[in-house]
Design a protein around this motif. Structure first.
Motif, mmCIF file in Angstrom:
data_model
loop_
_atom_site.group_PDB
_atom_site.id
_atom_site.type_symbol
_atom_site.label_atom_id
_atom_site.label_comp_id
_atom_site.label_asym_id
_atom_site.label_seq_id
_atom_site.Cartn_x
_atom_site.Cartn_y
_atom_site.Cartn_z
ATOM 1 N N VAL A 71 0.832 -1.196 0.000
ATOM 2 C CA VAL A 71 0.000 0.000 0.000
ATOM 3 C C VAL A 71 0.871 1.252 0.000
ATOM 4 C CG1 VAL A 71 -1.975 -1.095 1.086
ATOM 5 C CG2 VAL A 71 -0.243 -0.072 2.521
ATOM 6 N N ALA A 72 0.342 2.313 -0.609
ATOM 7 C CA ALA A 72 1.073 3.580 -0.682
ATOM 8 C C ALA A 72 0.883 4.396 0.588
ATOM 9 C CB ALA A 72 0.611 4.382 -1.888
ATOM 10 N N ALA A 73 -0.292 4.253 1.225
ATOM 11 C CA ALA A 73 -0.591 5.015 2.442
ATOM 12 C C ALA A 73 -1.583 4.238 3.288
ATOM 13 C CB ALA A 73 -1.163 6.385 2.082
ATOM 14 N N ARG A 74 -1.649 4.612 4.559
ATOM 15 C CA ARG A 74 -2.596 3.999 5.494
ATOM 16 C C ARG A 74 -3.417 5.106 6.142
ATOM 17 N NH1 ARG A 74 1.719 0.724 5.350
ATOM 18 N NH2 ARG A 74 1.377 -1.499 5.529
ATOM 19 N N ILE A 75 -4.737 5.012 5.990
ATOM 20 C CA ILE A 75 -5.652 5.984 6.561
ATOM 21 C C ILE A 75 -6.505 5.258 7.591
ATOM 22 C CG2 ILE A 75 -7.418 7.707 6.071
ATOM 23 C CD1 ILE A 75 -4.847 8.167 4.463
ATOM 24 N N ALA A 76 -6.664 5.865 8.777
ATOM 25 C CA ALA A 76 -7.484 5.268 9.833
ATOM 26 C C ALA A 76 -8.379 6.335 10.441
ATOM 27 C CB ALA A 76 -6.596 4.657 10.915
ATOM 28 N N VAL A 77 -9.605 5.923 10.797
ATOM 29 C CA VAL A 77 -10.539 6.793 11.496
ATOM 30 C C VAL A 77 -10.900 6.077 12.789
ATOM 31 C CG1 VAL A 77 -12.718 8.046 11.384
ATOM 32 C CG2 VAL A 77 -11.445 7.602 9.290
ATOM 33 N N ASP A 78 -10.568 6.693 13.944
ATOM 34 C CA ASP A 78 -10.784 6.007 15.220
ATOM 35 C C ASP A 78 -12.207 6.207 15.728
ATOM 36 O OD1 ASP A 78 -10.816 8.536 16.309
ATOM 37 O OD2 ASP A 78 -9.112 8.234 17.631
ATOM 38 N N GLU A 79 -12.459 5.695 16.923
ATOM 39 C CA GLU A 79 -13.806 5.705 17.501
ATOM 40 C C GLU A 79 -14.342 7.109 17.753
ATOM 41 O OE1 GLU A 79 -11.915 4.914 21.929
ATOM 42 O OE2 GLU A 79 -13.087 3.358 20.943
ATOM 43 N N ASN A 80 -13.466 8.092 17.872
ATOM 44 C CA ASN A 80 -13.881 9.482 18.096
ATOM 45 C C ASN A 80 -14.005 10.277 16.798
ATOM 46 O OD1 ASN A 80 -13.794 9.024 20.878
ATOM 47 N ND2 ASN A 80 -11.600 9.452 20.917
ATOM 48 N N GLY A 81 -13.765 9.633 15.661
ATOM 49 C CA GLY A 81 -13.839 10.315 14.377
ATOM 50 C C GLY A 81 -12.566 11.034 13.991
ATOM 51 N N GLU A 82 -11.488 10.843 14.757
ATOM 52 C CA GLU A 82 -10.209 11.464 14.429
ATOM 53 C C GLU A 82 -9.550 10.702 13.285
ATOM 54 O OE1 GLU A 82 -8.172 11.372 18.146
ATOM 55 O OE2 GLU A 82 -9.263 13.096 18.927
ATOM 56 N N ILE A 83 -8.956 11.425 12.346
ATOM 57 C CA ILE A 83 -8.379 10.841 11.138
ATOM 58 C C ILE A 83 -6.861 10.773 11.279
ATOM 59 C CG2 ILE A 83 -8.206 11.054 8.634
ATOM 60 C CD1 ILE A 83 -10.732 12.845 8.808
ATOM 61 N N PHE A 84 -6.294 9.620 10.921
ATOM 62 C CA PHE A 84 -4.845 9.417 10.969
ATOM 63 C C PHE A 84 -4.349 9.056 9.572
ATOM 64 C CE2 PHE A 84 -6.324 8.725 15.227
ATOM 65 C CZ PHE A 84 -5.335 9.274 16.016
ATOM 66 N N PHE A 85 -3.301 9.759 9.123
ATOM 67 C CA PHE A 85 -2.667 9.520 7.827
ATOM 68 C C PHE A 85 -1.269 8.985 8.097
ATOM 69 C CE2 PHE A 85 -0.485 10.320 3.947
ATOM 70 C CZ PHE A 85 -1.441 10.350 2.948
ATOM 71 N N ASP A 86 -1.035 7.729 7.779
ATOM 72 C CA ASP A 86 0.242 7.056 8.052
ATOM 73 C C ASP A 86 0.690 7.229 9.505
ATOM 74 O OD1 ASP A 86 0.612 5.811 5.628
ATOM 75 O OD2 ASP A 86 1.791 7.431 4.767
ATOM 76 N N GLY A 87 -0.251 7.138 10.422
ATOM 77 C CA GLY A 87 0.060 7.185 11.847
ATOM 78 C C GLY A 87 0.010 8.553 12.472
ATOM 79 N N TYR A 88 -0.106 9.611 11.673
ATOM 80 C CA TYR A 88 -0.128 10.973 12.198
ATOM 81 C C TYR A 88 -1.529 11.559 12.049
ATOM 82 C CZ TYR A 88 4.888 10.398 11.962
ATOM 83 O OH TYR A 88 6.161 9.923 12.118
ATOM 84 N N GLN A 89 -1.991 12.187 13.099
ATOM 85 C CA GLN A 89 -3.326 12.756 13.082
ATOM 86 C C GLN A 89 -3.379 13.970 12.162
ATOM 87 O OE1 GLN A 89 -4.888 13.665 16.930
ATOM 88 N NE2 GLN A 89 -6.865 14.333 16.131
ATOM 89 N N VAL A 90 -4.437 14.025 11.338
ATOM 90 C CA VAL A 90 -4.665 15.170 10.453
ATOM 91 C C VAL A 90 -5.965 15.852 10.871
ATOM 92 C CG1 VAL A 90 -3.377 14.242 8.503
ATOM 93 C CG2 VAL A 90 -5.791 13.728 8.707
#
Length: 140
Positions: free
Chosen positions: A61-80
């Protein structure tokens, strides 16, 4: 008359083993840096959704995007801060890609999030040119 057979003395060749420890540690560090596990450093706490259609894919994968239980967005491990940052980040990463195999973006979100919470992130990944690989748990 017996002939005495003379045995040849074997010479021992010294093998330098002093630097083998250094080489082993360098190899360990190299494989740790190159492994996929070291790239997933997300601080997002989330419970993955369950599905019967989950299958393992071996595409990098080129990147990893995650959205946690509070709706906070993480781009490759860093919060955006916004979805726009996700779109611009994906677009910047994928500008020099030449094939679809290089455009895969891993997407994780918490199972408790509603469609309205995670759908803008999916749209941002697609707008940035990424092919979405959603992550989940198998029902088995």
């Amino acid at each position: 008359m017996k002939k005495h057979l003379q045995r040849r003395k074997r010479r021992s060749v010294p093998v330098p083993i002093a630097s083998m420890g250094d080489i082993a540690f360098l190899l360990i560090i190299f494989f740790m840096v190159c492994s996929e596990v070291s790239k997933d450093n997300s601080k997002a706490r989330l419970t993955l959704p369950f599905s019967e259609f989950v299958e393992k894919i071996e595409i990098p994968v080129a990147a990893r995007i995650a959205v946690d239980e509070n709706g906070e967005i993480f781009f490759d491990g860093y919060q955006v801060d916004s979805v726009k940052e996700v779109e611009m980040g994906v677009r910047a990463l994928l500008t020099k890609t030449v094939s679809d195999d290089q455009r895969h973006v891993q997407f994780k979100c918490d199972a408790q999030l509603t469609k309205e919470q995670f759908e803008p992130v999916i749209k941002a990944i697609a707008a940035g040119g990424g092919i979405i690989e959603a992550v989940g748990e198998n029902n088995e």
